[in-house]
Design an enzyme around this catalytic site. Structure first.
Site: not given
Length: 619
Positions: A156, A209, A227, A298-299, A321-322, A465
């Protein structure tokens, strides 16, 4: 291999002590008899040579599989490589298709790690790990579980960013599912192409993203894969119960649109109604086949993420999660930082919180911190008064309401809208600085020094990150505050040694401390939704896991090597909240009476179990 802690624990008080590298050890087994004081006592010596060297021969429930012969050796869920015993090679009909030697798992681990550590490039290490993932999932997850501190940065952040950028060029074998506009009207049937009937967790992205790298389209599949590897190794979800997904709605990345080897749809991204209809069909399709599945977004880009979360969070078992994971993890770090300062956690609302970044992550963190203050008894107005949220145009103010999303509007201040980061620090003297901008080096020396001048122990969390996108480094934060700051970051940093000889150990504010445990808890309990209260208790459980000794060293998160124990603690807290909320549809009274043990038994543990061919027997 599909197994669980239940399968590695004999129910009548089994005590196992197995030394590595084939050293002899004893297996002690006590069972009850009519005379309870004279229970049956069996002592088994683990062999030190022969095909069973270093392996226990205790009873393990066999796994029935439909694959047969050489097909087993190409199925990563069942393949053991050279660990197949001669009896299994005969029984499963592939004797002669493997070299003669038999390696136990310990020897396989040693061999793989030696090969991995000989590589200097992290991306080469990532590829070696994915190659192992594609041929032997049991060994892969055991490597991760036993060496999580070393492996997490490889599978990750930060390495997964580069892996996603190069995903198309390195594409070898499909993993997961892809849905695109051409699949509209077929998704309910498509989901039945997935070969596993009992999926518990789906991680889905549209690639818009990816970390701080922007729109990577279908190349973003590396994120769900990474993940879910953490869900399995850290959270104890079995690998046959997870599904990575990409919603391939096109890309606005011109470089990819022009790349003839790009593996995604080479069209501009779907927008508006067409986009949301595709997502909705996907959500209905997966819920139709797997009614209790957790879907983790996610993203997704900021303009879509909150809208999708709001649309599904009250009707589906859904988690972003973000937004929520980052928020809960940051809350845990903040609570830990307050403990490190010697302040009661109830004093959270007395902090002055400056958030750099008003995207989905920044606003998500603000929402979770606000909710925590309200859990502690503050009104929404009192809680909001502690926040200063700054984007590229300055402090969010009410004069910009027509430009802001509904979630951003909540944090808009009535005065001083448009102030820069530096101006906010000088005027309002924040005690906490949280960075979620993906702008590397944003926190300049004068900003940090100004903050430290007004606060004895400033809390500084540059959370972006990969590492190149971090707002500042650990070394900079400690140097510019003379070692007085409490620091955590989104990407890992090495210990910092000061000129006066002091050494500080920065900890990583990594969502992996929260999302595996939350996922485990809601799926074990059989929840219908993920509530804000579940995220709050998850953050509390994580914060309370940090020991006083770790807090003295400036650590506000536990050591990553304890991730399985952390996930278990978080999951138990989530299950308890599910019981309180009336959502624990899968739990019996026996389970609730021994909750810690019940959750432990539900956690997947990567070890080899006996395989038998599934056959129909007719008489």
């Amino acid at each position: 291999m599909i197994t669980s802690i239940m399968q590695r624990t004999i129910r009548k008080s089994l005590i196992v002590s197995q030394a590595p590298k084939c050293q002899s050890s004893l297996l002690k087994f006590f069972s009850t008899s009519k005379n309870k004081e004279e229970g049956l006592r069996l002592v088994e010596e683990v062999p030190t040579e022969g095909e069973w060297a270093g392996c226990s021969r205790r009873f393990m429930a066999p796994l029935q599989i439909s694959a047969r012969g050489g097909d087993i050796l190409t199925d990563p869920l069942f393949n053991k490589g050279l660990s197949f015993k001669y009896g299994e090679r005969d029984r499963l009909r592939f004797r002669g298709l493997l070299p003669a030697p038999i390696f136990n798992m310990q020897l396989q681990l040693e061999h793989f790690l030696e090969t991995l550590r000989a590589e200097e490039s992290n991306i080469r290490k990532y590829l070696l790990l994915e190659d192992l993932h594609d041929r032997n999932e049991t060994l892969y997850h055991r490597v991760l579980m036993d060496n999580i501190e070393e492996m997490a940065p490889l599978i990750y952040t930060p390495t997964v960013g580069q892996a996603c950028k190069e995903f198309a060029a390195r594409f070898r074998r499909p993993r997961g599912m892809y849905f695109c506009e051409a699949d509209r009207g077929h998704m309910a049937a498509m989901v039945h192409n997935w070969p596993h009937r009992d999926v518990h967790v789906i991680v889905v992205t549209d690639g818009s993203r990816i970390l701080g790298l922007g729109d990577l389209g279908a190349n973003g599949m590396g994120i769900p894969i990474g993940k879910l590897a953490l869900y399995c190794a850290a959270g104890g979800i079995a690998p046959h119960r997870v599904l990575p997904v990409v919603l391939d709605v096109g890309t606005d990345n011109q470089e990819m649109l022009e790349d003839k080897f790009y593996i995604g749809v080479r069209k501009p991204r779907l927008q508006g109604n067409e986009y949301f209809q595709l997502v909705d069909e996907f959500m209905q399709a997966v819920r139709y086949r797997w009614p209790n599945v957790l879907v983790q977004f996610e993203d997704f880009s900021s303009d879509k993420a909150q809208t999708l979360l709001n649309a599904y969070r009250h009707e589906h078992l859904t988690f972003n999660d973000d937004i929520q994971g980052t928020g809960a993890t940051t809350l845990a770090g903040v609570l830990g930082a307050m403990r490190a300062k010697g302040d009661p956690v109830e004093a959270l609302s007395e902090q002055r919180i400056l958030i750099a970044g008003a995207g989905s992550a920044g606003i998500g963190v603000g929402q979770v911190l606000k909710q925590a203050m309200m859990e502690q008894g503050k009104t929404e107005e009192e809680a909001l008064n502690t926040f200063f949220v700054v984007d590229q145009d300055g402090l969010l103010g009410t004069e910009r309401l027509n430009e802001l999303s509904p979630e951003q509007q909540v944090f808009a201040r009535k005065t001083d809208g448009g102030l820069s980061l530096e101006e906010v620090v000088k005027k309002y003297k924040p005690t906490m600085l949280l960075g979620m901008t993906a702008v590397g080096g944003l926190f300049k020396e004068n900003l940090i020094r100004e903050m430290a001048a007004n606060c004895n122990r400033p809390i500084i969390f540059p959370l972006s990150n990969p590492t190149t996108k971090a707002e500042c480094t650990a070394e900079q934060a400690f140097e510019w505050t003379e070692g007085r700051c409490i620091f955590a970051s989104g990407s890992p940093f090495d210990p910092v040694e000061m000129k006066d000889g002091r050494t500080f150990y920065p900890t990583q504010c990594n969502n992996m401390f929260v999302f595996p445990g939350v996922g485990l808890g809601v799926t074990v309990a059989g929840c219908k939704t993920v509530t804000d209260r579940m995220l709050y208790v998850a953050a509390e459980a994580l914060a309370n896991f940090v020991s006083p000794e770790e807090l003295k060293e400036g650590k506000v998160f536990p050591h990553v090597s304890a991730i399985r124990e952390v996930s278990h603690r978080v999951a138990v807290a989530v299950v308890r909240e599910a019981i309180r909320d009336g959502q624990a549809s899968k739990l019996t009274k026996t389970a609730t009476d021994n909750l810690e043990e019940y959750v432990s038994k539900k956690m997947y543990y990567p070890e080899y179990v006996p395989l038998v061919e599934k056959r129909e027997i007719t008489i």
